[in-house]
Design an enzyme around this catalytic site. Structure first.
Site, mmCIF file in Angstrom:
data_model
loop_
_atom_site.group_PDB
_atom_site.id
_atom_site.type_symbol
_atom_site.label_atom_id
_atom_site.label_comp_id
_atom_site.label_asym_id
_atom_site.label_seq_id
_atom_site.Cartn_x
_atom_site.Cartn_y
_atom_site.Cartn_z
ATOM 1 N N SER A 186 -11.318 4.725 8.419
ATOM 2 C CA SER A 186 -11.412 4.684 9.882
ATOM 3 C C SER A 186 -12.161 5.884 10.428
ATOM 4 O O SER A 186 -12.795 5.798 11.486
ATOM 5 C CB SER A 186 -10.009 4.641 10.510
ATOM 6 O OG SER A 186 -9.354 3.439 10.201
ATOM 7 N N ASP A 211 0.807 -1.221 0.000
ATOM 8 C CA ASP A 211 0.000 0.000 0.000
ATOM 9 C C ASP A 211 0.845 1.279 0.000
ATOM 10 O O ASP A 211 1.900 1.336 0.631
ATOM 11 C CB ASP A 211 -0.893 -0.016 1.247
ATOM 12 C CG ASP A 211 -2.053 0.946 1.159
ATOM 13 O OD1 ASP A 211 -2.583 1.145 0.045
ATOM 14 O OD2 ASP A 211 -2.452 1.487 2.209
ATOM 15 N N HIS A 212 0.349 2.294 -0.711
ATOM 16 C CA HIS A 212 0.955 3.637 -0.736
ATOM 17 C C HIS A 212 2.451 3.588 -1.033
ATOM 18 O O HIS A 212 3.263 4.161 -0.294
ATOM 19 C CB HIS A 212 0.686 4.366 0.580
ATOM 20 C CG HIS A 212 -0.675 4.990 0.625
ATOM 21 N ND1 HIS A 212 -1.003 6.121 -0.085
ATOM 22 C CD2 HIS A 212 -1.796 4.627 1.283
ATOM 23 C CE1 HIS A 212 -2.274 6.440 0.133
ATOM 24 N NE2 HIS A 212 -2.785 5.535 0.947
ATOM 25 N N GLU A 236 -4.059 6.676 -6.966
ATOM 26 C CA GLU A 236 -4.870 7.704 -6.311
ATOM 27 C C GLU A 236 -4.887 8.966 -7.161
ATOM 28 O O GLU A 236 -3.843 9.400 -7.665
ATOM 29 C CB GLU A 236 -4.303 8.021 -4.922
ATOM 30 C CG GLU A 236 -5.095 9.060 -4.151
ATOM 31 C CD GLU A 236 -4.523 9.308 -2.762
ATOM 32 O OE1 GLU A 236 -4.380 10.487 -2.386
ATOM 33 O OE2 GLU A 236 -4.225 8.326 -2.050
#
EC number: 4.1.2.13
Length: 282
Positions: free
Chosen positions: A214, A84-85, A136
């Site tokens: 979240s 991720d990222h 993204e």
């Protein structure tokens, strides 16, 4: 159970009209909690390891990746492994040998043209190795090391026309979009732009991803799924559960020195978070 590919899990979720929750893994206990929570919920899930988590482990992807993969293979739940990222190209290229079936290549901090070029290069590399590539567009702020970013500031949110062109020009398999959430939120107060999600869904042919989930209330997540989001990323909520359980235990028992005593309730707290989000997205 053998590792499932992220692409397969997203395909199943999309075909069945539901979401797929993905959880960030920092420690072995995180991975165990994801597996336990997924088994309890009877759902599939994604174990995500971020570039920041790799940096925490001394910059070496192998130990945490192999530990997470071993937990996933020992689980009865269908689980995949996602990097991720990623901004470091060397780390991107380490994904394939370690068994990752998907990566999120993050060039969102670059000017648009540079973002397109860098992401298209990452997609070509990934597709040669059957790796699903997420990217993204727009800015979902709040990542460690970034300046604070207002999720409601002008120019932050993803433009549907630009997103359609971006997907066509890069060939990405899924797209993380900025629609009002932010990373690292410890309170669930984010308000999403559901009209924008619907507009993105209408213009973008690949699955949409919600980062920073979240901080998003349950009702907002349900509405986002109904509007067109497929993959829902959860990280900080696990850490909030973990840290809260450890803090409570050590406040009540100041004499304990065996970490197993407080890591056990911490892992259980994270598993409860996982089960909740899996039931919510399912």
């Amino acid at each position: 159970m053998p590792l499932i590919t992220t692409g397969e899990l997203i395909g199943r979720a999309r075909a069945e009209g539901r979401g797929l929750a993905a959880f960030n893994v920092i420690t072995l206990e995180h991975a165990e909690a994801v597996a336990l929570g997924a088994e309890r919920a009877g759902r599939a899930a994604v174990l995500q390891i971020s570039e920041n988590a790799v940096r925490f482990h001394g910059g070496d992807l192998t130990p945490i990746a192999q530990a997470a993969a071993a937990v996933a293979r020992a689980s009865a739940a269908p689980l995949s492994l996602h990097l991720d990222h990623v901004t470091d190209v060397d780390l991107l290229r380490a994904a394939h040998p370690e068994g990752f079936s998907s990566v999120m290549f993050d060039a969102s901090n670059l000017p648009y043209a540079e973002n397109v070029k860098a992401t298209a290069d990452a997609v070509r590399w990934g597709h040669e190795r059957d790796i699903w590539v997420e990217a993204e567009l727009g800015r979902v702020g709040g990542k460690e090391g970034e300046a604070p970013l207002d999720a409601h500031a002008p120019g932050v949110r993803t433009d549907p026309d630009e997103a359609a062109a971006y997907v066509a020009d890069t060939g990405v398999d899924s797209l993380a979009v900025a629609v009002g959430s932010s990373h690292a939120m410890t309170s669930r107060t984010a308000s999403l732009d559901h009209e924008l999600i619907r507009a993105l869904r209408a213009r973008v042919p690949v699955p949409l991803v919600l980062h920073g989930s979240s901080g998003v209330p349950d009702a907002e997540i349900r509405a986002a799924l109904a509007a067109g989001v497929v993959k829902v990323n959860v990280g900080t909520a696990l850490n909030t559960g973990f840290t809260g359980a450890v803090r409570h235990f050590l406040t009540e028992d100041t004499a304990t020195v065996d970490p197993r005593k407080y890591l056990t309730p911490a892992r259980e707290a994270m598993a409860e978070v996982v089960t909740h989000f899996l039931q919510l997205t399912g």
